[in-house]
Motif scaffolding. Structure first.
Motif, mmCIF file in Angstrom:
data_model
loop_
_atom_site.group_PDB
_atom_site.id
_atom_site.type_symbol
_atom_site.label_atom_id
_atom_site.label_comp_id
_atom_site.label_asym_id
_atom_site.label_seq_id
_atom_site.Cartn_x
_atom_site.Cartn_y
_atom_site.Cartn_z
ATOM 1 N N LEU A 121 42.560 83.354 38.064
ATOM 2 C CA LEU A 121 41.583 82.981 39.139
ATOM 3 C C LEU A 121 40.524 83.899 39.141
ATOM 4 C CD1 LEU A 121 43.287 81.162 41.999
ATOM 5 C CD2 LEU A 121 41.756 80.176 40.232
ATOM 6 N N ILE A 158 39.627 81.935 34.468
ATOM 7 C CA ILE A 158 38.669 81.516 35.196
ATOM 8 C C ILE A 158 37.506 82.612 35.655
ATOM 9 C CG2 ILE A 158 37.782 80.538 37.532
ATOM 10 C CD1 ILE A 158 39.531 78.729 35.644
ATOM 11 N N GLU A 216 35.766 76.694 36.090
ATOM 12 C CA GLU A 216 36.811 76.203 37.025
ATOM 13 C C GLU A 216 37.634 75.292 36.237
ATOM 14 O OE1 GLU A 216 34.182 74.358 40.050
ATOM 15 O OE2 GLU A 216 34.947 72.476 39.376
ATOM 16 N N THR A 260 42.121 71.715 42.053
ATOM 17 C CA THR A 260 41.074 72.222 41.295
ATOM 18 C C THR A 260 41.008 73.823 41.748
ATOM 19 O OG1 THR A 260 39.582 70.289 41.730
ATOM 20 C CG2 THR A 260 38.711 72.528 41.362
ATOM 21 N N ARG A 310 39.243 77.452 41.134
ATOM 22 C CA ARG A 310 38.220 78.273 41.273
ATOM 23 C C ARG A 310 38.131 79.296 41.673
ATOM 24 N NH1 ARG A 310 36.190 74.039 44.868
ATOM 25 N NH2 ARG A 310 35.111 72.813 42.833
ATOM 26 N N HIS A 311 37.171 80.430 41.329
ATOM 27 C CA HIS A 311 37.065 81.914 41.863
ATOM 28 C C HIS A 311 36.889 81.987 43.110
ATOM 29 C CE1 HIS A 311 37.335 86.208 41.859
ATOM 30 N NE2 HIS A 311 36.027 86.302 42.259
ATOM 31 N N GLU A 370 42.043 72.339 46.517
ATOM 32 C CA GLU A 370 41.485 73.574 46.197
ATOM 33 C C GLU A 370 42.276 74.988 46.145
ATOM 34 O OE1 GLU A 370 36.952 75.399 46.729
ATOM 35 O OE2 GLU A 370 38.087 75.861 48.233
ATOM 36 N N SER A 382 41.857 79.052 45.324
ATOM 37 C CA SER A 382 40.819 79.985 44.913
ATOM 38 C C SER A 382 41.618 81.624 45.010
ATOM 39 C CB SER A 382 39.527 80.059 45.790
ATOM 40 O OG SER A 382 39.772 79.902 47.057
#
Length: 225
Positions: A78, A110, A128, A135, A137-138, A148, A150
């Motif tokens: 990530l 990612i 992402e 989902t 994402r960083h 989400e 992260s």
């Protein structure tokens, strides 16, 4: 011994593992965040404090153990997998070790704020990634849709146990999102009481502490005036 805490996110059944990885069994997906490989080399290169250069091997060994235990079809990193782009040029032994872990499975990098993408390595390089209802994402986005996952913040929970103050890396989980702890050996952390995390997480958020076992407790927050 409780090796993980099971929870639901946007309909997906996930496990926050005591080792600091996230496991989605249905998708055969192992998620890890903020490896920061090569941190000691990067600090020395920039004239900082000389640290024992063992953190990359230690981080890879712990990742190796998680892959051996779970046999994921996909590993997703990530972001901030390397401490900077030059740190992605690993010593030969560690580069071969990483290549062995990547062999035979899908590997997704990612982009993070430290490493826009170790493009010299194999695998997919994405800003992402979406899989089913989730989902990845960083950095968490305020107002993101449910589902989400992260990293970035390296959350740590400060607790008192048997009269002693302890700080442990942790997952933060609520009905909208999950934020993973940093997996890298030489990584600091941001207290869950920090406004950046306090403002992201819903009032009912929990922290899942990592270590020898997974411990779930209400997310520690700053005292309100």
């Amino acid at each position: 011994m409780k090796t993980g805490y099971e929870f639901g996110l946007a309909g997906a059944r996930l496990v926050a593992r005591a080792a600091g990885t996230l496991w989605w069994a249905e998708a055969e997906l192992l998620v890890v965040s903020d490896l920061h490989l090569g941190k000691s080399e990067r600090i020395a290169r920039r004239g900082g404090t000389l640290l024992p250069p063992y953190e990359t091997a230690d981080t890879l060994a712990r990742l190796d153990a998680e892959i051996a235990a779970l046999a994921p079809a996909t590993v997703l990193c990530l972001g901030d997998s390397f401490d900077d782009l030059l740190a992605a040029d690993l010593p030969e032994a560690e580069a071969l070790w990483l290549a062995r872990l990547m062999a035979g499975r899908r590997w997704i990098w990612i982009a993070g704020n430290h490493d826009p993408g170790p493009v010299g390595l194999g695998g997919a390089h994405l800003a992402e990634w979406r899989e089913g209802p989730l989902t990845f994402r960083h950095i968490a986005l305020p107002g993101a849709e449910p589902g989400e996952v992260s990293g970035h913040y390296h959350p740590k929970a400060r607790i008192t146990a048997q009269g002693q103050a302890l700080s442990r890396p942790c997952f933060l989980i609520d009905g909208l999102r999950a934020i993973l702890p940093a997996f890298g050996t030489y990584t600091g952390g941001l207290a869950t009481t920090d406004p950046a995390l306090d403002g992201l997480m819903d009032p009912g958020a929990v922290a899942v502490l990592t270590g020898s076992r997974a411990i779930c407790l209400p997310m520690p927050r700053a005292a309100r005036a």
